[in-house]
Design a protein around this motif. Sequence first.
Motif, short mmCIF file in Angstrom:
data_model
loop_
_atom_site.label_atom_id
_atom_site.label_comp_id
_atom_site.label_asym_id
_atom_site.label_seq_id
_atom_site.Cartn_x
_atom_site.Cartn_y
_atom_site.Cartn_z
N SER A 196 0.75 -1.30 0.00
CA SER A 196 -0.06 0.02 -0.10
C SER A 196 0.84 1.27 -0.15
N GLU A 226 -2.10 -6.07 -2.04
CA GLU A 226 -3.03 -6.12 -3.33
C GLU A 226 -2.17 -6.99 -4.49
N THR A 227 -0.91 -6.27 -4.84
CA THR A 227 -0.11 -6.94 -5.89
C THR A 227 0.35 -8.29 -5.42
N ASN A 241 -5.14 -0.89 -4.08
CA ASN A 241 -5.89 -1.40 -2.93
C ASN A 241 -5.24 -0.95 -1.70
N ASP A 281 0.62 14.34 -1.58
CA ASP A 281 -0.59 15.30 -1.65
C ASP A 281 -1.11 15.21 -0.26
N LYS A 308 2.81 9.42 -2.36
CA LYS A 308 1.50 10.16 -1.83
C LYS A 308 1.71 11.51 -1.29
N GLY A 326 1.96 2.67 -2.61
CA GLY A 326 1.64 3.09 -3.85
C GLY A 326 2.35 2.83 -5.02
N LYS A 327 2.99 1.66 -4.95
CA LYS A 327 3.82 1.18 -6.22
C LYS A 327 3.02 0.94 -7.59
N SER A 328 1.66 0.12 -7.42
CA SER A 328 0.75 0.06 -8.59
C SER A 328 0.42 1.46 -8.97
N THR A 329 -0.07 2.24 -8.31
CA THR A 329 -0.60 3.41 -8.67
C THR A 329 0.26 4.20 -9.46
N1 LIG Z 1 -3.36 10.12 -1.39
C1 LIG Z 1 -2.88 9.36 -2.19
N2 LIG Z 1 -3.09 7.94 -1.97
C2 LIG Z 1 -2.50 7.21 -3.14
C3 LIG Z 1 -1.48 7.67 -3.87
N3 LIG Z 1 -1.06 6.63 -4.57
C4 LIG Z 1 -1.71 5.41 -4.10
N4 LIG Z 1 -2.48 5.82 -3.12
C5 LIG Z 1 -3.47 4.94 -2.52
O1 LIG Z 1 -2.78 3.94 -1.53
C6 LIG Z 1 -3.32 2.69 -1.55
C7 LIG Z 1 -2.40 1.63 -2.07
O2 LIG Z 1 -1.82 1.91 -3.36
P1 LIG Z 1 -1.18 0.74 -4.36
O3 LIG Z 1 -0.87 1.34 -5.53
O4 LIG Z 1 -2.27 -0.41 -4.49
O5 LIG Z 1 0.01 0.25 -3.22
P2 LIG Z 1 0.97 -0.86 -3.68
O6 LIG Z 1 2.43 -0.12 -3.13
O7 LIG Z 1 0.88 -1.19 -5.27
O8 LIG Z 1 0.33 -1.86 -2.63
P3 LIG Z 1 0.65 -3.60 -2.94
O9 LIG Z 1 0.51 -4.05 -4.14
O10 LIG Z 1 -0.22 -4.19 -1.80
O11 LIG Z 1 2.13 -3.74 -2.28
C8 LIG Z 1 -4.65 2.91 -2.60
O12 LIG Z 1 -5.89 2.85 -1.98
C9 LIG Z 1 -4.25 4.10 -3.60
O13 LIG Z 1 -5.51 4.77 -4.02
C10 LIG Z 1 -1.18 9.06 -3.96
O14 LIG Z 1 -0.53 9.50 -4.68
N5 LIG Z 1 -1.82 9.67 -3.00
#
Ligand SMILES: Nc1nc2c(ncn2[C@@H]2O[C@H](COP(=O)(O)OP(=O)(O)OP(=O)(O)O)[C@@H](O)[C@H]2O)c(=O)[nH]1
Length: 563
Positions: free
Chosen positions: A58, A81-82, A77, A208, A206, A60-63
């Motif tokens: 979480s 998630e990933t 998520n 923001d 993140k 924010g890697k995938s985002t």
């Molecule tokens: N405020 C904010 N939230 C973000 C940002 N990027 C991601 N998120 C939120 O953070 C949560 C996790 O994002 P993911 O991209 O799934 O994180 P991840 O690192 O891929 O997570 P895993 O796959 O579980 O390792 C989601 O609910 C996103 O909406 C951002 O730039 N700003």
Amino acid sequence: MQSSTTTTLFPQQQQVLNQLPEIQGLLEKYQRSQDGLTIAENSTRHFIVRVPLIGKFSSGKSTILNALIGENIFATNVDPETAVPAELSYSAEESFIACYPDGKRVGVTRDEIKNNQLSSLHPNGWIEANLSSSELATLPHLRLVDFPGWGSGNNKHGQAIDNYSPRSLAYCLVVSTGEGTLNETTHVALNELKLHNMPVIVIISKCDGKTATEIDSVTQQVGSEVEKLLGTPPLAVVKVSARKHDLAELKSALATLEQQAEALFEQNVVKPLVLELKAFAQFLHILINKDDLTSEAIAAERINKAQEMQDFNRKLADDTQLLEASLPKVLSAILRQVQDRLTEQLDSLTNQAEAGQNLNSSIEYIVRLAVTQGIRDEFDPKIQRYFDQISSDLPQDLQLDLSFSSSRQINTDDIDNNQGDNLKKLTLSGIGFLLTKHPIGVVIMPILMPILAELFNLFRNKADREIEAAQRRESIRQSILGKIPYIVSNTDAVLSPLLTQYVENAQRSIVQAVEGQRAALDAALIELDEKLKEGKAAYAAAQQQYQADQQVIQANITLFENV
Ligand SMILES: Nc1nc2c(ncn2[C@@H]2O[C@H](COP(=O)(O)OP(=O)(O)OP(=O)(O)O)[C@@H](O)[C@H]2O)c(=O)[nH]1
Ligand SMILES: [Mg+2]
């Protein structure tokens, strides 16, 4: 087979490919091992800088990757998630391929990826996402990898790291402003990366909904922590907000990394190849400059070399015995770490059990961290000392590169389809072993963890029933406490033979490498003697040939060093 890159080759890459047949011919002629050359050829043909995005779940890697390619392809998520790594490449024609460890490749749909319906790829498969994104087109040598995050007892990340650590040449470390600092897992992971001296881009995600002061303070804090752990500054520390599509700093850092791809090729492929050529040139040097040599002198030299070899083998056996004698102490120190960490986590495990969660993956995760740290603290220094001792015992005219820091990267997927098996074969024997001297991650973890997981499963049902039956918190706690000795002794049962095997393999591959070189030298001396017996003219011709061959090798060295 992985598709080979269609990118224009670097001058050195082209040069290596042009020269390989000539070098190969000479190696064959002198009966020298081709293994190193085969690896150099594969690494050259398929050169790519894999860049996994690592970090807590979480973070924010995938985002970030979705924002970078401008499409929501990967599932995101707040919960972990990933689950399967996804490798992103540019391709004019879009395709998504599920890659199984046995080499099977099956097309998948966008929806399956978006909805994370990829469970058949666990635990060692991955996704290939070939996308027509213009952003990826500007990064032709990079292959960004969406990675499972760590934390919350998730061990998918560990498996992915094991599979990727020998194949990655750079990393992005993602830390969200919310985390603010590096957690313990990150410390362990960065310790690992330090050994490979890889470029790391730190992404503060993140950015923001936070004030500029807050963001700057996190950036400074994380940046300096990473620098302290790596011993060198990261390639860049960048601030992004994927949500606001603000990725400018990341794009510029990736462009810098793309520019470094050629230097990474040189360091990881050309440098080891040049070392090998230098050893070859040294070998030819021994055969040259023997103008007034007699058959008797050759016979004496052969005896002398055989004697040197015997001396070396004796020293090697002594050194190995010393190392083996230290193993029980090393093992008990590692097991103490396992015990201590499990005990430290007792409250948190009790909370999880109270909430009805299965403890298996949490326990696996704790054991993994403890063993990784334990091996690094206790085993690595001993192995390093062993390698140093052997390097100084080595007869002068033999070459063996045994320094930890020089481990060569192996692009296993390009050698054969069967990635997992090959990795084990490579890392546990012969040349592969000598290329990846660092035991953890590359050698021990991928074997240890699946066996441990199975063992934990065996006693899990019984343990779960007992824990369920224990109704009060204190009895749950006691019940888990009672399981710790089982876990420690299971770890002992698996780790102990692995450490012994590692040492045996180390000795065996050193003997193999040294004896291979020695045999080639002996064969050359015999040939020299035959020429001598054929007469002065034949001997002079042989000498000339050695000289000519040495010049060819020398010319290749100069070529590779000066492109
Ligand atoms: N405020 C904010 N939230 C973000 C940002 N990027 C991601 N998120 C939120 O953070 C949560 C996790 O994002 P993911 O991209 O799934 O994180 P991840 O690192 O891929 O997570 P895993 O796959 O579980 O390792 C989601 O609910 C996103 O909406 C951002 O730039 N700003
Ligand atoms: Mg993700």
